[in-house]
Structure formats: C-alpha cells, structure tokens
Scaffold this active site. Structure first.
Site, PDB file in Angstrom:
ATOM      1  N   ASP A 124      21.859  43.865  29.169  1.00  0.00           N
ATOM      2  CA  ASP A 124      20.548  44.349  29.625  1.00  0.00           C
ATOM      3  C   ASP A 124      20.699  45.059  30.973  1.00  0.00           C
ATOM      4  O   ASP A 124      21.667  44.830  31.705  1.00  0.00           O
ATOM      5  CB  ASP A 124      19.581  43.163  29.786  1.00  0.00           C
ATOM      6  CG  ASP A 124      19.350  42.431  28.457  1.00  0.00           C
ATOM      7  OD1 ASP A 124      19.032  41.231  28.490  1.00  0.00           O
ATOM      8  OD2 ASP A 124      19.521  43.072  27.399  1.00  0.00           O
ATOM      9  N   ASP A 141      34.658  50.019  35.047  1.00  0.00           N
ATOM     10  CA  ASP A 141      33.214  50.242  35.104  1.00  0.00           C
ATOM     11  C   ASP A 141      32.890  51.504  34.295  1.00  0.00           C
ATOM     12  O   ASP A 141      33.428  52.582  34.574  1.00  0.00           O
ATOM     13  CB  ASP A 141      32.787  50.419  36.566  1.00  0.00           C
ATOM     14  CG  ASP A 141      31.271  50.461  36.713  1.00  0.00           C
ATOM     15  OD1 ASP A 141      30.784  50.138  37.812  1.00  0.00           O
ATOM     16  OD2 ASP A 141      30.574  50.784  35.726  1.00  0.00           O
ATOM     17  N   GLY A 142      32.018  51.354  33.331  1.00  0.00           N
ATOM     18  CA  GLY A 142      31.676  52.501  32.477  1.00  0.00           C
ATOM     19  C   GLY A 142      31.032  53.635  33.243  1.00  0.00           C
ATOM     20  O   GLY A 142      31.095  54.794  32.831  1.00  0.00           O
ATOM     21  N   ASP A 171      32.961  42.775  22.959  1.00  0.00           N
ATOM     22  CA  ASP A 171      33.249  41.871  21.835  1.00  0.00           C
ATOM     23  C   ASP A 171      33.989  42.604  20.719  1.00  0.00           C
ATOM     24  O   ASP A 171      34.454  41.975  19.771  1.00  0.00           O
ATOM     25  CB  ASP A 171      31.947  41.247  21.313  1.00  0.00           C
ATOM     26  CG  ASP A 171      30.899  42.302  20.956  1.00  0.00           C
ATOM     27  OD1 ASP A 171      29.813  42.290  21.561  1.00  0.00           O
ATOM     28  OD2 ASP A 171      31.184  43.168  20.099  1.00  0.00           O
ATOM     29  N   ASP A 191      35.044  48.488  28.771  1.00  0.00           N
ATOM     30  CA  ASP A 191      34.179  47.397  29.206  1.00  0.00           C
ATOM     31  C   ASP A 191      34.625  46.941  30.590  1.00  0.00           C
ATOM     32  O   ASP A 191      35.819  46.903  30.884  1.00  0.00           O
ATOM     33  CB  ASP A 191      34.266  46.212  28.218  1.00  0.00           C
ATOM     34  CG  ASP A 191      33.102  45.246  28.393  1.00  0.00           C
ATOM     35  OD1 ASP A 191      32.300  45.109  27.468  1.00  0.00           O
ATOM     36  OD2 ASP A 191      32.981  44.646  29.488  1.00  0.00           O
ATOM     37  N   ASP A 196      27.044  50.278  24.536  1.00  0.00           N
ATOM     38  CA  ASP A 196      26.822  48.941  23.970  1.00  0.00           C
ATOM     39  C   ASP A 196      26.879  47.948  25.127  1.00  0.00           C
ATOM     40  O   ASP A 196      27.855  47.201  25.299  1.00  0.00           O
ATOM     41  CB  ASP A 196      27.920  48.661  22.939  1.00  0.00           C
ATOM     42  CG  ASP A 196      27.843  47.256  22.372  1.00  0.00           C
ATOM     43  OD1 ASP A 196      28.775  46.877  21.614  1.00  0.00           O
ATOM     44  OD2 ASP A 196      26.878  46.523  22.690  1.00  0.00           O
ATOM     45  N   GLN A 214      30.636  38.162  35.371  1.00  0.00           N
ATOM     46  CA  GLN A 214      29.602  37.407  34.645  1.00  0.00           C
ATOM     47  C   GLN A 214      30.180  36.105  34.108  1.00  0.00           C
ATOM     48  O   GLN A 214      31.401  35.910  34.080  1.00  0.00           O
ATOM     49  CB  GLN A 214      29.019  38.257  33.504  1.00  0.00           C
ATOM     50  CG  GLN A 214      30.009  39.027  32.739  1.00  0.00           C
ATOM     51  CD  GLN A 214      29.507  40.328  32.102  1.00  0.00           C
ATOM     52  OE1 GLN A 214      28.333  40.788  32.164  1.00  0.00           O
ATOM     53  NE2 GLN A 214      30.442  40.938  31.427  1.00  0.00           N
TER      54      GLN A 214
HETATM   55  N1  SAM Z   1      25.091  43.460  21.919  1.00  0.00           N
HETATM   56  C1  SAM Z   1      24.869  43.173  23.313  1.00  0.00           C
HETATM   57  C2  SAM Z   1      23.478  43.555  23.763  1.00  0.00           C
HETATM   58  O1  SAM Z   1      22.832  44.386  23.102  1.00  0.00           O
HETATM   59  O2  SAM Z   1      23.049  42.993  24.775  1.00  0.00           O
HETATM   60  C3  SAM Z   1      25.942  43.858  24.107  1.00  0.00           C
HETATM   61  C4  SAM Z   1      27.273  43.293  23.762  1.00  0.00           C
HETATM   62  S1  SAM Z   1      28.590  43.668  24.791  1.00  0.00           S
HETATM   63  C5  SAM Z   1      29.284  42.093  24.937  1.00  0.00           C
HETATM   64  C6  SAM Z   1      27.871  44.007  26.363  1.00  0.00           C
HETATM   65  C7  SAM Z   1      28.980  44.381  27.331  1.00  0.00           C
HETATM   66  O3  SAM Z   1      28.533  45.263  28.364  1.00  0.00           O
HETATM   67  C8  SAM Z   1      29.591  43.179  28.083  1.00  0.00           C
HETATM   68  O4  SAM Z   1      30.867  42.925  27.557  1.00  0.00           O
HETATM   69  C9  SAM Z   1      29.643  43.627  29.544  1.00  0.00           C
HETATM   70  O5  SAM Z   1      30.842  43.252  30.193  1.00  0.00           O
HETATM   71  C10 SAM Z   1      29.508  45.142  29.390  1.00  0.00           C
HETATM   72  N2  SAM Z   1      29.087  45.853  30.592  1.00  0.00           N
HETATM   73  C11 SAM Z   1      28.043  45.583  31.400  1.00  0.00           C
HETATM   74  N3  SAM Z   1      27.994  46.468  32.420  1.00  0.00           N
HETATM   75  C12 SAM Z   1      29.041  47.339  32.231  1.00  0.00           C
HETATM   76  C13 SAM Z   1      29.522  48.484  32.930  1.00  0.00           C
HETATM   77  N4  SAM Z   1      28.933  48.929  34.054  1.00  0.00           N
HETATM   78  N5  SAM Z   1      30.614  49.125  32.439  1.00  0.00           N
HETATM   79  C14 SAM Z   1      31.215  48.693  31.296  1.00  0.00           C
HETATM   80  N6  SAM Z   1      30.816  47.610  30.588  1.00  0.00           N
HETATM   81  C15 SAM Z   1      29.734  46.943  31.062  1.00  0.00           C
END
Ligand code: SAM
Length: 282
Positions: free
Chosen positions: A162, A140-141, A89, A109, A159, A34
């Site tokens: 979208d 990857d989560g 974050d 993350d 967390d 991203q």
């Molecule tokens: N507060 C924000 C919201 O509600 O949209 C979320 C904050 S946090 C920065 C979102 C995180 O999800 C990002 O750092 C992104 O890299 C992570 N993310 C997205 N897809 C993911 C996955 N498949 N596995 C792990 N982390 C993931």
C-alpha cells in the site's frame, strides 16, 4: 503445534478486518524495510503478512497474480521487455514468464527478505525464478525506474504494498514520469490500485498522478481478492498516445498455459465497470 486460533488484520482506512484461522506461526523476520511474518493457516495454506497487512495466501493469490499480469500482456501487441516493481513473492514474475514472447522480466523489490521467505514458504510462486529470462534485483523501485533507459520497456508492472512506508513513492507523479520515460510509445504501465469499494479516491488520485506524468488513457480492472481489504481489488493500466485497451483475444484464447481465473471472458467482463466506479473514474 499450538491449537488453532484466529489471526486478524484490522484495516483502519475502511474500518474493516480480515481474519484467518491459523495453526502455527512459521517464521518472522524484521528486515531493514518491513516486518515479514509467515503463518500456517487451517484452510488457506501459508499466509504472509508484511507490517501486519495480509500480503499473500497460498489459496487465493492466483486471482491477484493472474489479473496483475495477463490483461496487460495480452493488451500489448508483443511484450518482450517487462519490469516488475515490487512483487517480491515472485508470483507476478511466474505469470509474466508464462508468456513465451517475453524476452526479459526484471523484478526489482526493495526487500530481499520477502523473496527469501517466499522461497521457503511459497515455493510454488518461485518456480520460475531460475528461468534464464528472469533477473531478480533488490533495490528501491523508485531509483530503478529513474535509471531505466528511455523507451526501453514494453510493460511495467507495479506490484507494491500500500502507498505507505517504502511504497509511498510509487504512487506519485515523479515515479510515473520515470515509468513514462522508460516505456516505449506503445508501452503499458499496470499497477495494483487497491479496492474500488473502500479506496476509490485512491484510484482517482493514482490516475490523476499518472495523467500529470503524461499518460492519457486509463483502464481500471476490478477483481476479487479475498485476503485484501473489502475482498474486492483492482489493477489500473495506463498508456500514452491515446492508445486504447483492445486486447489480443485470439492469442489469449489460444494461450498455451493454464490459468485459474484469467480468461478472455473474465478480461472482457472486468472491462465493464459498475456504474458507481465508472462514474467516479470518468
Ligand atoms: N499483492 C500485494 C499487494 O497488493 O499489496 C503486493 C505483494 S508484494 C509482496 C509487495 C512488495 O512491494 C513487497 O515485497 C515490498 O518489499 C515491495 N516494495 C514496497 N516498496 C517498494 C519500493 N519502493 N521498491 C521496490 N519494492 C517495494
């Protein structure tokens, strides 16, 4: 330093936008997953965007990080093993580690660059990263949860961004089955569940997918979050075995750490859904 100008996120699903007056662009990185941008705003501190979506502001992130964490942890009888999926974050990790009973908090993350940018521009969110109970992974989560030992976790916090791009697979039955399997019988899954005003059908869909995975009791807690679409956000808790959502009020009232938004009364108030949301969620 350029003259202040306005930075907007247009959110197509709701036909609305959010804007901040910014004085400078501080950084930008295109990771394998991203695009992460950091701006300095005139009134909201530093602002992080991921793929053009407002993600974190220094001024209002406490609302989200406190409500993504404390209701679930005070609902659990004695949370020790916690996993955060996403949360790059590190704000959610910081809140989890405020609970002295937590023995281990793993943050997984997919994108290391989010954490590296947070360390530089939101150091206050990363202040607990050195806690010996913290383990910060970059993976990857979806895979992480699938490989978690069955019945090993007390709380899973999702967390994520979208449900598009890398996060799309964090909102379906398969992922929730992994969470269900990894959680102990009295475990709790809590996930950011978007806006009850403009994305209520997504909350309905999430809860239905969680139900297909075996969870059978759900609680959606709305809370304000100005930097997200509509400014009204939510988290959804899910449990197994028909367990309810009464929480450790005495412990929450006696908590030894400060919070700016979360309190026993806020927790209780969040459990009272507006009629249109209660009706839609059943
Ligand atoms: N507060 C924000 C919201 O509600 O949209 C979320 C904050 S946090 C920065 C979102 C995180 O999800 C990002 O750092 C992104 O890299 C992570 N993310 C997205 N897809 C993911 C996955 N498949 N596995 C792990 N982390 C993931």
């Amino acid at each position: 330093m350029s003259a202040p100008h306005w930075l907007y996120e247009n959110f197509d699903p709701s036909g609305s936008a959010i804007g901040y007056r910014v004085s400078a662009k501080l950084d930008e990185v295109q990771s394998p997953f991203q695009k992460i941008e950091i701006y300095e705003s005139t009134d909201w501190g530093n602002v992080m965007l991921i793929d053009g979506a407002m993600m974190v502001t220094a001024r209002d992130n406490f609302l989200y990080h406190e409500m993504m964490t404390h209701p679930a942890l005070f609902t659990h009888a004695d949370p020790k093993q916690v996993v955060i999926i996403g949360g790059g974050d590190c704000g959610t990790l910081r809140e989890v580690l405020r609970h002295p009973g937590v023995a281990k908090a793993v943050q997984c993350d997919i994108d290391e660059q989010v954490t590296r940018m947070a360390e530089k521009y939101f150091p206050e969110l990363c202040e607990s990263n050195g806690d010996p109970r913290a383990e910060i992974l970059f993976d990857d989560g979806i895979a992480y949860m699938a490989n978690c030992a069955p019945g090993s976790l007390d709380v899973v916090i999702v967390d994520s961004t979208d449900p598009i791009g890398p996060a799309e697979g964090l909102f379906n039955k398969s992922f929730f089955e992994s969470c269900f399997r990894a959680l102990k019988d009295d475990g709790i899954l809590v996930q950011q569940s978007e806006s009850p005003l403009v994305l209520l059908e997504l909350i309905q869909a999430m809860r239905a997918e969680m139900g297909k995975a075996g969870f059978d009791s759900f609680q959606t807690l709305p809370f304000p979050q100005p930097c997200y679409p509509s400014g009204w956000w939510s988290c959804t808790l899910a449990r197994k075995g028909g367990r309810g959502f009464g929480f450790r009020e005495d412990d929450a009232r006696a908590k030894a750490f400060a919070t700016k938004y979360y309190s026993v009364d806020i927790h209780k108030a969040a459990q009272v859904l507006p009629p249109f949301v209660a009706e839609a969620l059943g």
